[in-house]
Design an enzyme around this catalytic site. Structure first.
Site, PDB file in Angstrom:
ATOM      1  N   SER A  69      15.399 -39.527  12.919  1.00 45.26           N
ATOM      2  CA  SER A  69      13.761 -39.950  12.666  1.00 45.26           C
ATOM      3  C   SER A  69      13.574 -40.741  13.358  1.00 45.26           C
ATOM      4  O   SER A  69      11.885 -41.663  13.558  1.00 45.26           O
ATOM      5  CB  SER A  69      13.208 -39.713  10.767  1.00 45.26           C
ATOM      6  OG  SER A  69      13.243 -40.993  10.005  1.00 45.26           O
TER       7      SER A  69
ATOM      8  N   CYS B  83      21.641 -40.467   2.794  1.00 47.32           N
ATOM      9  CA  CYS B  83      19.991 -40.532   4.030  1.00 47.32           C
ATOM     10  C   CYS B  83      21.282 -41.892   4.825  1.00 47.32           C
ATOM     11  O   CYS B  83      21.140 -42.256   4.427  1.00 47.32           O
ATOM     12  CB  CYS B  83      19.140 -40.925   3.314  1.00 47.32           C
ATOM     13  SG  CYS B  83      17.572 -41.919   4.562  1.00 47.32           S
ATOM     14  N   THR B  84      20.584 -41.293   6.497  1.00 45.49           N
ATOM     15  CA  THR B  84      21.328 -42.865   6.856  1.00 45.49           C
ATOM     16  C   THR B  84      20.687 -43.855   7.268  1.00 45.49           C
ATOM     17  O   THR B  84      21.467 -44.518   7.885  1.00 45.49           O
ATOM     18  CB  THR B  84      21.878 -41.560   8.465  1.00 45.49           C
ATOM     19  OG1 THR B  84      20.271 -41.444   8.948  1.00 45.49           O
ATOM     20  CG2 THR B  84      22.468 -40.308   8.763  1.00 45.49           C
TER      21      THR B  84
ATOM     22  N   CYS C 161      20.651 -37.583  10.577  1.00 51.87           N
ATOM     23  CA  CYS C 161      19.416 -37.649   9.472  1.00 51.87           C
ATOM     24  C   CYS C 161      20.150 -36.095   8.305  1.00 51.87           C
ATOM     25  O   CYS C 161      20.056 -35.091   9.179  1.00 51.87           O
ATOM     26  CB  CYS C 161      18.366 -36.918  10.190  1.00 51.87           C
ATOM     27  SG  CYS C 161      16.997 -37.639   9.295  1.00 51.87           S
ATOM     28  N   ASN C 162      19.669 -36.480   7.538  1.00 54.32           N
ATOM     29  CA  ASN C 162      20.125 -36.026   6.525  1.00 54.32           C
ATOM     30  C   ASN C 162      18.533 -34.574   6.049  1.00 54.32           C
ATOM     31  O   ASN C 162      19.590 -33.344   6.010  1.00 54.32           O
ATOM     32  CB  ASN C 162      20.637 -36.307   4.820  1.00 54.32           C
ATOM     33  CG  ASN C 162      22.275 -36.922   5.026  1.00 54.32           C
ATOM     34  OD1 ASN C 162      23.038 -36.622   4.517  1.00 54.32           O
ATOM     35  ND2 ASN C 162      21.651 -38.257   5.409  1.00 54.32           N
ATOM     36  N   THR C 163      17.838 -35.447   5.899  1.00 53.54           N
ATOM     37  CA  THR C 163      16.085 -34.359   5.771  1.00 53.54           C
ATOM     38  C   THR C 163      16.674 -33.559   6.957  1.00 53.54           C
ATOM     39  O   THR C 163      16.110 -32.225   6.565  1.00 53.54           O
ATOM     40  CB  THR C 163      15.225 -35.199   6.313  1.00 53.54           C
ATOM     41  OG1 THR C 163      15.415 -36.976   4.833  1.00 53.54           O
ATOM     42  CG2 THR C 163      13.914 -34.942   5.726  1.00 53.54           C
TER      43      THR C 163
ATOM     44  N   TYR D 274      10.394 -38.427   7.707  1.00 53.11           N
ATOM     45  CA  TYR D 274      11.089 -37.560   7.754  1.00 53.11           C
ATOM     46  C   TYR D 274      10.545 -36.843   6.369  1.00 53.11           C
ATOM     47  O   TYR D 274      10.240 -35.687   6.048  1.00 53.11           O
ATOM     48  CB  TYR D 274      11.786 -36.943   8.286  1.00 53.11           C
ATOM     49  CG  TYR D 274      12.455 -37.194  10.029  1.00 53.11           C
ATOM     50  CD1 TYR D 274      11.098 -36.883  10.795  1.00 53.11           C
ATOM     51  CD2 TYR D 274      13.317 -35.942  11.041  1.00 53.11           C
ATOM     52  CE1 TYR D 274      10.566 -37.022  11.970  1.00 53.11           C
ATOM     53  CE2 TYR D 274      13.192 -35.930  12.066  1.00 53.11           C
ATOM     54  CZ  TYR D 274      11.781 -36.043  12.256  1.00 53.11           C
ATOM     55  OH  TYR D 274      12.032 -36.224  13.642  1.00 53.11           O
ATOM     56  N   GLY D 275      11.079 -37.837   5.208  1.00 51.24           N
ATOM     57  CA  GLY D 275      11.564 -36.839   3.904  1.00 51.24           C
ATOM     58  C   GLY D 275       9.969 -36.778   2.796  1.00 51.24           C
ATOM     59  O   GLY D 275      10.220 -36.048   1.625  1.00 51.24           O
TER      60      GLY D 275
HETATM   61  N1  DGL Z   1      17.773 -41.207   8.510  1.00 49.72           N
HETATM   62  C1  DGL Z   1      17.159 -39.965   7.605  1.00 49.72           C
HETATM   63  C2  DGL Z   1      17.916 -38.922   6.508  1.00 49.72           C
HETATM   64  O1  DGL Z   1      19.039 -39.318   6.720  1.00 49.72           O
HETATM   65  C3  DGL Z   1      15.835 -41.165   7.117  1.00 49.72           C
HETATM   66  C4  DGL Z   1      14.513 -39.931   6.672  1.00 49.72           C
HETATM   67  C5  DGL Z   1      13.155 -39.972   6.594  1.00 49.72           C
HETATM   68  O2  DGL Z   1      13.157 -40.254   7.856  1.00 49.72           O
HETATM   69  O3  DGL Z   1      12.567 -39.961   5.568  1.00 49.72           O
HETATM   70  O4  DGL Z   1      17.511 -38.833   5.755  1.00 49.72           O
END
Ligand code: DGL
Length: 307
Positions: free
Chosen positions: A25, A214-215, A87-89, A56-57
């Site tokens: 994101s 979350c990255t 991105c984990n989300t 995104y979260g």
């Molecule tokens: N780096 C994204 C993750 O790993 C961030 C998500 C976001 O944009 O909220 O979830």
């Protein structure tokens, strides 16, 4: 790597020199891109940060699934050999969808992070911090328990962390430091206060391992360590994801050779290329030589919302 089938080998070779597509994101996925580039220095990387629509979260799963499909469609025209959803989300919301539709192998960051946590925990109590959407999906708890059903998982959403990281990066204050080595990085009173407040539910949870789900969060490692103390081992999925990328490419005979001309490219949906370049260099550890802007309208034209 050798093959006696020349025609097949010629095809495999051209795929081997294709870039690995990586997206997030925003800037956080560059923590994963750096780990991949450090471990696989002959690989070219094509990175997309959807900065304009970050975070995104705090979005709905449907929105994130649409964005993932749009970025996958954008990559489809760029000769990508494998995609990493850094991105984990987006992994939690859309990994199966991406794997079904992208046409190349797609690797997410949740399973690798879960594996690292299970291998690390001695107390068999693991904390997970992530965005609200990732926590609501329960993806980490399921992934951890699929590897070791006896591990207890305490998941906590830290809704302010992504914006905190993006704002701190945009401030430019920390960019002279090496975030992987410097013990003072992001250690301002305001950041430490917010990190400690959002981590409060974990301080008495009895965990010995914390997954940075979350990255963006590896950039907050120092304030997180200060809040939770040295008794908690912090794991991120970057290195474990890198291992999975390397193994997948090796098994498919698609690792870039040492004669490959490495060319990294970066793209952002954000308008502020200067900030992206400065913060990106800080996270990726070397200058971002080539940065392009992607219009959201272009992504929307590739996949419509109701499709
Ligand atoms: N780096 C994204 C993750 O790993 C961030 C998500 C976001 O944009 O909220 O979830």
């Amino acid at each position: 790597m050798a093959s006696t089938n020349d025609a097949w080998f010629a095809g495999a070779h051209s795929v081997a020199s294709s870039p690995i597509g990586i997206f997030d994101s925003g800037m956080g996925g560059l923590t994963v891109a750096r780990a991949i580039s450090d471990a696989l220095p002959h690989e070219s990387i094509y990175y997309v940060g959807d900065t304009q629509r970050c975070p995104y979260g705090l979005r709905t799963p449907g929105e994130v699934r649409l964005y993932v499909r749009q970025i996958g469609a954008w990559f489809a025209h760029r000769n990508i050999k494998l995609v990493v959803i850094a991105c984990n989300t987006a992994t939690a919301a859309a990994l199966p969808l991406a794997q079904r539709t992208f046409g190349v192998p797609v690797i997410g960051v949740v399973a690798p992070g879960a594996r690292a946590a299970v291998q690390t925990t001695v107390a068999r109590r693991v904390g997970v911090i992530a965005t609200p959407l990732t926590v609501a999906s329960d993806a980490y708890a399921r992934a951890i328990k699929s590897l070791d059903a006896g591990v207890e998982v305490v998941s906590v959403a830290t809704p302010g962390f992504v914006t905190l990281v993006e704002d701190e990066l945009a401030s430019g204050l920390h960019l002279h430091q090496d975030w992987r080595k410097d013990t003072q990085v992001f250690m301002t009173p305001q950041v430490c206060e917010q990190v400690s407040r959002e981590l409060a539910p974990l301080t008495r949870a009895g965990i010995d391992t914390l997954v940075l789900g979350c990255t963006h969060f590896p950039l907050l490692t120092q304030p997180i360590r200060k809040a939770l103390g040295d008794g908690v081992c912090i794991v991120s999925s970057a290195e474990e994801t890198t291992r999975e990328v390397a193994e997948t490419l090796a098994r498919r005979n698609q690792l870039a050779g040492d004669t490959n001309t490495v060319r990294h490219r970066f793209a952002t949906t954000g308008e502020d290329i200067t900030t992206f370049a400065a913060a990106g260099q800080f996270i990726f550890g070397r200058p971002l030589a080539s940065i392009e802007h992607i219009d959201i309208a272009e992504l929307e034209s590739l996949v419509e919302s109701q499709a």
